[in-house]
Scaffold this motif. Structure first.
Motif, PDB file in Angstrom:
ATOM      1  N   GLU A 296      43.913  41.303  32.167  1.00  0.00           N
ATOM      2  CA  GLU A 296      43.460  40.865  30.848  1.00  0.00           C
ATOM      3  C   GLU A 296      43.267  42.147  30.054  1.00  0.00           C
ATOM      4  O   GLU A 296      42.299  42.888  30.257  1.00  0.00           O
TER       5      GLU A 296
ATOM      6  N   ASP B  21      39.374  31.144  33.303  1.00  0.00           N
ATOM      7  CA  ASP B  21      38.726  32.463  33.176  1.00  0.00           C
ATOM      8  C   ASP B  21      37.614  32.579  34.251  1.00  0.00           C
ATOM      9  O   ASP B  21      36.496  33.001  33.964  1.00  0.00           O
TER      10      ASP B  21
ATOM     11  N   HIS C 184      40.058  42.758  34.171  1.00  0.00           N
ATOM     12  CA  HIS C 184      39.969  43.462  32.873  1.00  0.00           C
ATOM     13  C   HIS C 184      40.646  44.826  33.020  1.00  0.00           C
ATOM     14  O   HIS C 184      40.362  45.567  33.964  1.00  0.00           O
TER      15      HIS C 184
ATOM     16  N   HIS D 111      35.137  33.527  37.157  1.00  0.00           N
ATOM     17  CA  HIS D 111      34.500  34.733  37.697  1.00  0.00           C
ATOM     18  C   HIS D 111      33.932  34.438  39.082  1.00  0.00           C
ATOM     19  O   HIS D 111      33.266  35.284  39.673  1.00  0.00           O
TER      20      HIS D 111
ATOM     21  N   HIS E 252      44.141  32.973  34.917  1.00  0.00           N
ATOM     22  CA  HIS E 252      43.144  33.878  34.324  1.00  0.00           C
ATOM     23  C   HIS E 252      41.868  33.822  35.161  1.00  0.00           C
ATOM     24  O   HIS E 252      41.122  32.840  35.097  1.00  0.00           O
TER      25      HIS E 252
ATOM     26  N   HIS F 216      38.893  36.618  37.446  1.00  0.00           N
ATOM     27  CA  HIS F 216      38.413  37.976  37.727  1.00  0.00           C
ATOM     28  C   HIS F 216      37.749  38.011  39.100  1.00  0.00           C
ATOM     29  O   HIS F 216      36.893  37.178  39.400  1.00  0.00           O
TER      30      HIS F 216
HETATM   31 ZN   LIG Z   1      38.666  36.903  31.365  1.00  0.00          ZN
END
Ligand SMILES: [Zn+2]
Ligand SMILES: [Zn+2]
Length: 281
Positions: A80, A241, A39, A243, A7, A9
């Protein structure tokens, strides 16, 4: 500590780095697997989702990386998925168009009724959470949380995906102000959602982002919800998650020892187009 993160981005959605930066960092960390989960595109403008016009670029770029680094790292293309009833497309629509390997299902924008404005539950500031609570739910926290979990339940019942993302993230901006983990009505909502998760054989994501970004004092999920995941023997996966590439393994070491203390011993791993259980270590 897990040698994979499923996960994250990149600049294709709201991440802060190129896909290649993540791959290079993953190799330096000794990762075996890496999954990009931008996303999903939405039928309205957002600052965070993959643009429809960039879908083909996303496919091409990940394909190039998959081939270029095939001897070092197994790379996946995921999404996601944002579920918004009557607004977001069926998950299969973007999964097919993006040729995804697996899917994460998440709720970030809560609908208070058909065509109504959306409550952004994990935006950058608690003010947006507080304003939405008042404007869309008349300040009634039970009503607001019921809407959030109802939407989550609808997603589980109507969409096909693999991992349920940060499913108690609704607690982040609450920060103990409107409800607490001990509230029985809150626990009932957690129970109902986990029953559905279990019935659909979904994997619960243990998301470390809130904790390492100092936005939450807890993992998503934690406390009662995490305890129930354990008791119900629902499979888990640890995700950062990320970034930014520096966040790729954020709090993985902590999470492993914490989860072991609670009694978890296994986690799920995706490789060669299938999910398998592996030891939590
Ligand atoms: Zn996310
Ligand atoms: Zn999310």
């Amino acid at each position: 500590m897990p040698d994979y993160n499923l996960h994250q981005h990149s600049l294709f959605s709201d991440g802060k780095a190129e896909t290649l930066d993540y791959v290079e960092k993953a190799i330096r960390l000794g990762f075996s697997l890496l999954g990009f989960s931008e996303h999903s595109p939405l039928p309205f403008n957002t600052s965070f989702s993959l643009k429809k016009e960039r879908v083909q670029d996303y496919i091409n770029e990940i394909d190039v990386l998959k081939h270029r680094f095939a001897d070092k790292l197994e790379i996946f293309r995921s999404l996601e998925m944002d579920y918004i009833p009557a607004l977001s497309e069926d998950f299969s629509y973007w999964a097919d168009r993006c040729k995804t390997d697996y899917l994460i299902g998440s709720v970030h924008l809560v609908s208070s009724g058909t065509g109504s404005p959306l409550w952004f539950i994990d935006g950058p500031s608690p003010d947006i959470y507080d304003e939405g609570l008042i404007d869309f739910f008349g300040g009634d926290i039970k009503k607001a949380l019921k809407a959030y979990f109802h939407q989550t339940n609808q997603m589980i019942e109507t969409q096909r995906f693999d991992i349920i993302g940060h499913f108690d993230k609704i607690k982040m901006h609450n920060a103990g102000r409107y409800f607490v983990d001990e509230d029985l009505w809150y626990r009932k909502l957690i129970d109902e959602t986990l029953e559905l998760v279990k019935s659909k054989n979904l994997i619960v994501e243990i998301n470390t982002r809130g904790l390492y970004k100092n936005r939450s004092p807890k993992l998503f999920p934690d406390d009662y919800a995490l305890q129930r995941v354990k008791e119900m023997e629902i499979p888990i996966v640890i995700s950062s998650d990320a970034h930014h590439p520096d966040e790729l393994n954020g709090l993985f070491g902590f999470s492993v020892s914490y989860l072991k203390q609670i009694g978890f011993s296994k986690m799920m791993k995706y490789s060669n187009s299938q999910w398998d259980e592996t030891n939590l270590s």
